[in-house]
Design an enzyme around this catalytic site. Structure first.
Site, PDB file in Angstrom:
ATOM      1  N   SER A 137      61.900  66.810  24.502  1.00 36.38           N
ATOM      2  CA  SER A 137      63.126  66.436  23.293  1.00 36.38           C
ATOM      3  C   SER A 137      63.994  65.251  24.308  1.00 36.38           C
ATOM      4  O   SER A 137      64.818  65.060  24.435  1.00 36.38           O
ATOM      5  CB  SER A 137      63.585  66.729  23.277  1.00 36.38           C
ATOM      6  OG  SER A 137      63.158  68.229  22.879  1.00 36.38           O
TER       7      SER A 137
ATOM      8  N   HIS B 177      60.476  64.592  18.023  1.00 36.41           N
ATOM      9  CA  HIS B 177      59.114  64.029  18.892  1.00 36.41           C
ATOM     10  C   HIS B 177      57.981  63.925  18.055  1.00 36.41           C
ATOM     11  O   HIS B 177      57.862  63.762  17.028  1.00 36.41           O
ATOM     12  CB  HIS B 177      58.634  65.887  19.274  1.00 36.41           C
ATOM     13  CG  HIS B 177      59.072  66.282  19.848  1.00 36.41           C
ATOM     14  ND1 HIS B 177      59.556  67.061  21.365  1.00 36.41           N
ATOM     15  CD2 HIS B 177      60.386  67.504  20.147  1.00 36.41           C
ATOM     16  CE1 HIS B 177      59.386  67.759  21.475  1.00 36.41           C
ATOM     17  NE2 HIS B 177      61.106  68.165  21.290  1.00 36.41           N
TER      18      HIS B 177
ATOM     19  N   HIS C 283      55.154  73.395  21.466  1.00 37.99           N
ATOM     20  CA  HIS C 283      56.086  74.843  22.119  1.00 37.99           C
ATOM     21  C   HIS C 283      55.338  75.555  21.384  1.00 37.99           C
ATOM     22  O   HIS C 283      54.526  75.758  20.150  1.00 37.99           O
ATOM     23  CB  HIS C 283      57.221  74.058  21.451  1.00 37.99           C
ATOM     24  CG  HIS C 283      57.694  73.014  21.949  1.00 37.99           C
ATOM     25  ND1 HIS C 283      58.029  71.886  21.551  1.00 37.99           N
ATOM     26  CD2 HIS C 283      58.809  72.896  23.015  1.00 37.99           C
ATOM     27  CE1 HIS C 283      58.791  71.112  21.737  1.00 37.99           C
ATOM     28  NE2 HIS C 283      59.202  70.996  22.671  1.00 37.99           N
TER      29      HIS C 283
ATOM     30  N   TYR D 123      57.197  78.342  20.819  1.00 42.17           N
ATOM     31  CA  TYR D 123      57.802  78.885  19.134  1.00 42.17           C
ATOM     32  C   TYR D 123      57.449  77.730  18.105  1.00 42.17           C
ATOM     33  O   TYR D 123      57.641  78.097  17.121  1.00 42.17           O
ATOM     34  CB  TYR D 123      59.581  78.284  20.159  1.00 42.17           C
ATOM     35  CG  TYR D 123      59.871  77.264  19.640  1.00 42.17           C
ATOM     36  CD1 TYR D 123      59.909  75.866  18.633  1.00 42.17           C
ATOM     37  CD2 TYR D 123      60.590  76.773  21.131  1.00 42.17           C
ATOM     38  CE1 TYR D 123      60.495  74.897  18.960  1.00 42.17           C
ATOM     39  CE2 TYR D 123      60.817  75.157  21.124  1.00 42.17           C
ATOM     40  CZ  TYR D 123      60.738  74.458  20.143  1.00 42.17           C
ATOM     41  OH  TYR D 123      60.711  72.911  20.209  1.00 42.17           O
ATOM     42  N   GLU D 124      56.606  76.816  18.194  1.00 41.04           N
ATOM     43  CA  GLU D 124      55.852  76.478  16.525  1.00 41.04           C
ATOM     44  C   GLU D 124      55.179  77.131  16.576  1.00 41.04           C
ATOM     45  O   GLU D 124      54.472  77.013  15.281  1.00 41.04           O
ATOM     46  CB  GLU D 124      55.716  74.891  17.031  1.00 41.04           C
ATOM     47  CG  GLU D 124      56.382  74.363  17.515  1.00 41.04           C
ATOM     48  CD  GLU D 124      55.989  72.842  18.417  1.00 41.04           C
ATOM     49  OE1 GLU D 124      55.985  71.772  17.107  1.00 41.04           O
ATOM     50  OE2 GLU D 124      56.365  72.112  18.854  1.00 41.04           O
TER      51      GLU D 124
ATOM     52  N   ALA E  91      64.819  68.557  28.169  1.00 40.19           N
ATOM     53  CA  ALA E  91      65.635  68.818  28.247  1.00 40.19           C
ATOM     54  C   ALA E  91      66.396  69.835  28.266  1.00 40.19           C
ATOM     55  O   ALA E  91      65.623  71.416  27.782  1.00 40.19           O
ATOM     56  CB  ALA E  91      66.092  68.530  26.241  1.00 40.19           C
TER      57      ALA E  91
ATOM     58  N   MET F 190      62.537  75.558  26.663  1.00 45.49           N
ATOM     59  CA  MET F 190      61.995  76.509  25.861  1.00 45.49           C
ATOM     60  C   MET F 190      60.426  75.352  26.067  1.00 45.49           C
ATOM     61  O   MET F 190      58.986  75.363  25.446  1.00 45.49           O
ATOM     62  CB  MET F 190      62.380  76.288  23.934  1.00 45.49           C
ATOM     63  CG  MET F 190      63.487  77.192  24.264  1.00 45.49           C
ATOM     64  SD  MET F 190      63.964  76.691  22.179  1.00 45.49           S
ATOM     65  CE  MET F 190      66.177  76.726  22.358  1.00 45.49           C
ATOM     66  N   SER F 191      60.291  75.325  27.044  1.00 51.83           N
ATOM     67  CA  SER F 191      58.747  74.007  27.505  1.00 51.83           C
ATOM     68  C   SER F 191      58.143  73.956  28.814  1.00 51.83           C
ATOM     69  O   SER F 191      59.345  74.779  29.743  1.00 51.83           O
ATOM     70  CB  SER F 191      59.215  72.726  26.959  1.00 51.83           C
ATOM     71  OG  SER F 191      60.383  71.972  27.223  1.00 51.83           O
TER      72      SER F 191
ATOM     73  N   ASN G 222      73.299  70.168  27.527  1.00 53.21           N
ATOM     74  CA  ASN G 222      74.534  70.884  27.382  1.00 53.21           C
ATOM     75  C   ASN G 222      74.500  72.503  28.389  1.00 53.21           C
ATOM     76  O   ASN G 222      73.657  72.428  28.884  1.00 53.21           O
ATOM     77  CB  ASN G 222      73.985  71.936  25.877  1.00 53.21           C
ATOM     78  CG  ASN G 222      72.707  72.914  25.731  1.00 53.21           C
ATOM     79  OD1 ASN G 222      71.644  72.423  26.358  1.00 53.21           O
ATOM     80  ND2 ASN G 222      72.680  73.514  25.870  1.00 53.21           N
TER      81      ASN G 222
ATOM     82  N   HIS H 260      70.818  71.996  18.276  1.00 53.18           N
ATOM     83  CA  HIS H 260      69.551  70.815  18.741  1.00 53.18           C
ATOM     84  C   HIS H 260      69.888  69.747  18.580  1.00 53.18           C
ATOM     85  O   HIS H 260      69.590  68.709  19.451  1.00 53.18           O
ATOM     86  CB  HIS H 260      68.496  70.906  17.375  1.00 53.18           C
ATOM     87  CG  HIS H 260      67.045  70.237  17.703  1.00 53.18           C
ATOM     88  ND1 HIS H 260      66.882  70.346  18.903  1.00 53.18           N
ATOM     89  CD2 HIS H 260      66.465  69.765  17.240  1.00 53.18           C
ATOM     90  CE1 HIS H 260      65.487  69.638  19.364  1.00 53.18           C
ATOM     91  NE2 HIS H 260      65.412  69.087  17.809  1.00 53.18           N
TER      92      HIS H 260
END
Ligand code: HPA
Length: 294
Positions: A39, A70, A92, A94-95, A122, A225-226, A249, A263
């Site tokens: 990201s 992306h 990902h 989550y998609e 990230a 998450m990746s 973060n 995000h």
């Protein structure tokens, strides 16, 4: 319980081959290295020399990206003198993609002849010594979905790609990790460069405070998450793997604070620190090239 139909969806060897052959027919580049950009980190692709660019929508069988930040492009060319293919925009879990779809490009890179994969992402900083904008060389990972049986390598194994039971104790190449730390120090990144453990979760929500505390106790330094699905599939087919997390973060570990991850903040921090990461990747590639490692 039977897996959902979408989780079962997988590609045949012939489909992977068809995509790889189409790409080989449409570019003269023969990449020895593949890079997957996380990201806000797709800027690396803008430094590629003699670029040949394909939109994912134009590549046979290639999945499509759905997330803001992306881009959805595959860029062939050279970076620091190394023949590369750069993936600008990853997929990902989550998609909602089936497991094999997220990692589809990795097997394509292998069939294109790449021998090394660099992954970037990230991530939230769980380690209290990490600041926003810091870079973490990934030493190892914790695969939370994997511990629950969600793994891109589950299902029938195709021996043409790799063995049924691949080792993961050496997932992140030691020589490249050490080289990245040396190169980073030479660039003056010392205090903002770390080596640590990346933990992947399914997302798409950011973690609760209790989850962050739990992950920290497990030994994770950064959370995202990746990345891990791609690393598993890359190691399965024998690619040498190396990765960076950009800390976008600080994970929230205390109750009663008003901080929370979002995000936009991740993308903003990514933009600001991306140049630093790009410089490090370029310097690392130069060093690898000089030592005949790619
Ligand atoms: N958690 C999960 N994924 C992330 C984070 C985070 O804090 N930051 C960037 N990606």
């Amino acid at each position: 319980m039977e897996p959902a139909a979408s989780e079962e969806c997988r590609y045949t060897y012939e489909q992977y081959r068809e995509t790889a052959d189409w790409l080989l027919d449409h570019t003269k580049h023969r990449p020895s290295l593949a890079i997957i950009c996380g990201s806000g980190l797709g800027g690396l692709a803008d430094h590629v020399k003699d670029p040949v660019v394909f939109n994912y929508t134009d590549i046979p069988n290639f999945p499509q990206s759905t997330v803001v930040g992306h881009a959805g492009k595959l860029v062939f060319g050279t970076l620091a003198g190394v023949s590369c293919v750069v993936m600008q925009g990853r997929f990902h879990m989550y998609e909602g993609y089936p497991r094999g779809t997220v990692t589809f490009p990795v097997r394509i890179f292998h069939l294109l002849g790449a021998r090394t994969l660099i992954v970037t992402n990230a991530a939230g900083g769980l380690n209290r010594g990490y600041q926003v904008g810091d870079i973490m060389v990934i030493r190892d990972h914790i695969n939370m979905p994997g511990l629950a049986g969600i793994n891109p390598l589950s299902g029938p194994n195709d021996e043409r790609f790799g063995p049924r039971f691949p080792a993961m104790s050496d997932a992140y190449d030691e020589q490249l990790r050490s080289m990245a730390l040396t190169v980073g120090k030479e660039l003056g990144y010392g205090p903002s460069l770390h080596e640590g453990v990346y933990c992947t979760l399914g997302g798409p929500n950011f973690e609760t405070i209790a989850e962050c505390r739990f992950l920290q106790q497990l030994g994770a330094d950064a959370v995202g998450m990746s990345t891990v699905p791609e690393v598993l599939v890359a190691r399965h087919c024998g690619l040498r793997v190396f990765g960076f997390s950009l800390i976008t973060n600080k994970s929230v570990l205390e109750y009663g604070t008003r901080e929370k991850a979002n995000h936009a903040e991740v993308l903003e921090a990514g933009c600001q620190a991306a140049v630093k990461l790009e410089r490090l990747v370029s310097a690392l590639l130069e060093r690898m090239n000089g030592k005949g490692l790619v």
